[in-house]
Scaffold this motif. Structure first.
Motif, mmCIF file in Angstrom:
data_model
loop_
_atom_site.group_PDB
_atom_site.id
_atom_site.type_symbol
_atom_site.label_atom_id
_atom_site.label_comp_id
_atom_site.label_asym_id
_atom_site.label_seq_id
_atom_site.Cartn_x
_atom_site.Cartn_y
_atom_site.Cartn_z
ATOM 1 N N UNK A 113 0.824 -1.208 0.000
ATOM 2 C CA UNK A 113 0.000 0.000 0.000
ATOM 3 C C UNK A 113 0.859 1.259 0.000
ATOM 4 N N UNK A 114 1.952 1.244 0.754
ATOM 5 C CA UNK A 114 2.852 2.403 0.780
ATOM 6 C C UNK A 114 3.451 2.667 -0.599
ATOM 7 N N UNK A 115 3.924 1.593 -1.246
ATOM 8 C CA UNK A 115 4.502 1.745 -2.582
ATOM 9 C C UNK A 115 3.460 2.243 -3.568
ATOM 10 N N UNK A 116 2.286 1.647 -3.538
ATOM 11 C CA UNK A 116 1.217 2.009 -4.470
ATOM 12 C C UNK A 116 0.799 3.460 -4.253
ATOM 13 N N UNK A 117 0.741 3.877 -2.977
ATOM 14 C CA UNK A 117 0.371 5.255 -2.655
ATOM 15 C C UNK A 117 1.380 6.232 -3.259
ATOM 16 N N UNK A 118 2.668 5.903 -3.148
ATOM 17 C CA UNK A 118 3.717 6.778 -3.675
ATOM 18 C C UNK A 118 3.623 6.876 -5.198
ATOM 19 N N UNK A 119 3.391 5.751 -5.860
ATOM 20 C CA UNK A 119 3.288 5.739 -7.321
ATOM 21 C C UNK A 119 2.075 6.540 -7.769
ATOM 22 N N UNK A 120 0.939 6.303 -7.116
ATOM 23 C CA UNK A 120 -0.282 7.018 -7.486
ATOM 24 C C UNK A 120 -0.152 8.508 -7.217
ATOM 25 N N UNK A 121 0.541 8.861 -6.143
ATOM 26 C CA UNK A 121 0.726 10.275 -5.812
ATOM 27 C C UNK A 121 1.529 10.961 -6.914
ATOM 28 N N UNK A 122 2.570 10.300 -7.388
ATOM 29 C CA UNK A 122 3.391 10.860 -8.460
ATOM 30 C C UNK A 122 2.576 11.011 -9.738
ATOM 31 N N UNK A 123 1.773 10.007 -10.051
ATOM 32 C CA UNK A 123 0.941 10.072 -11.257
ATOM 33 C C UNK A 123 -0.067 11.212 -11.157
ATOM 34 N N UNK A 124 -0.703 11.312 -9.993
ATOM 35 C CA UNK A 124 -1.711 12.357 -9.789
ATOM 36 C C UNK A 124 -1.077 13.746 -9.916
ATOM 37 N N UNK A 125 0.122 13.897 -9.369
ATOM 38 C CA UNK A 125 0.833 15.166 -9.436
ATOM 39 C C UNK A 125 1.169 15.519 -10.880
ATOM 40 N N UNK A 126 1.644 14.543 -11.631
ATOM 41 C CA UNK A 126 1.983 14.763 -13.045
ATOM 42 C C UNK A 126 0.749 15.192 -13.831
ATOM 43 N N UNK A 127 -0.367 14.544 -13.599
ATOM 44 C CA UNK A 127 -1.599 14.873 -14.319
ATOM 45 C C UNK A 127 -2.068 16.273 -13.940
ATOM 46 N N UNK A 128 -1.988 16.605 -12.667
ATOM 47 C CA UNK A 128 -2.411 17.934 -12.228
ATOM 48 C C UNK A 128 -1.550 19.025 -12.856
ATOM 49 N N UNK A 129 -0.272 18.729 -13.080
ATOM 50 C CA UNK A 129 0.607 19.692 -13.738
ATOM 51 C C UNK A 129 0.099 19.982 -15.150
ATOM 52 N N UNK A 130 -0.272 18.932 -15.876
ATOM 53 C CA UNK A 130 -0.798 19.123 -17.223
ATOM 54 C C UNK A 130 -2.111 19.910 -17.188
ATOM 55 N N UNK A 131 -2.954 19.610 -16.209
ATOM 56 C CA UNK A 131 -4.227 20.321 -16.100
ATOM 57 C C UNK A 131 -3.987 21.794 -15.766
#
Length: 88
Positions: free
Chosen positions: A14-32
């Motif tokens: 869960x910790x690893x998945x949370x970190x990966x998802x957080x990075x993805x979410x951040x990247x997408x928000x940058x594009x938005x």
């Protein structure tokens, strides 16, 4: 606190998945955010280009389970409508 080996492993996953998802979410928000800034600048061509760049990132977030499909569709629809409205 996790006690069994299975629960401990799940906590690590869960910790690893949370970190990966957080990075993805951040990247997408940058594009938005780039789309929002392009729309705010008033340049329709730049805004259209930003929307074109953001769309695959947003859809990749859907396939990876970061965003719901309808959320991504709604965001893209609203961005497209706002860019189209700039022309008139």
């Amino acid at each position: 606190m996790a006690n069994s080996p299975q629960a401990k492993k799940r906590a690590r996953q869960n910790e690893r998945r949370f970190a990966v998802n957080k990075a993805r979410r951040s990247r997408i928000r940058t594009f938005l955010r780039k789309v929002e800034e392009a729309i705010a600048s008033g340049d329709q061509a730049a805004a259209a280009a930003a929307v074109t760049e953001a769309q695959p990132e947003l859809m990749r977030g859907v396939t990876k389970g970061v965003f719901h499909k309808n959320t991504a569709a709604r965001k893209m629809s609203r961005f497209a409508a706002r860019v189209k409205a700039m022309g008139s």
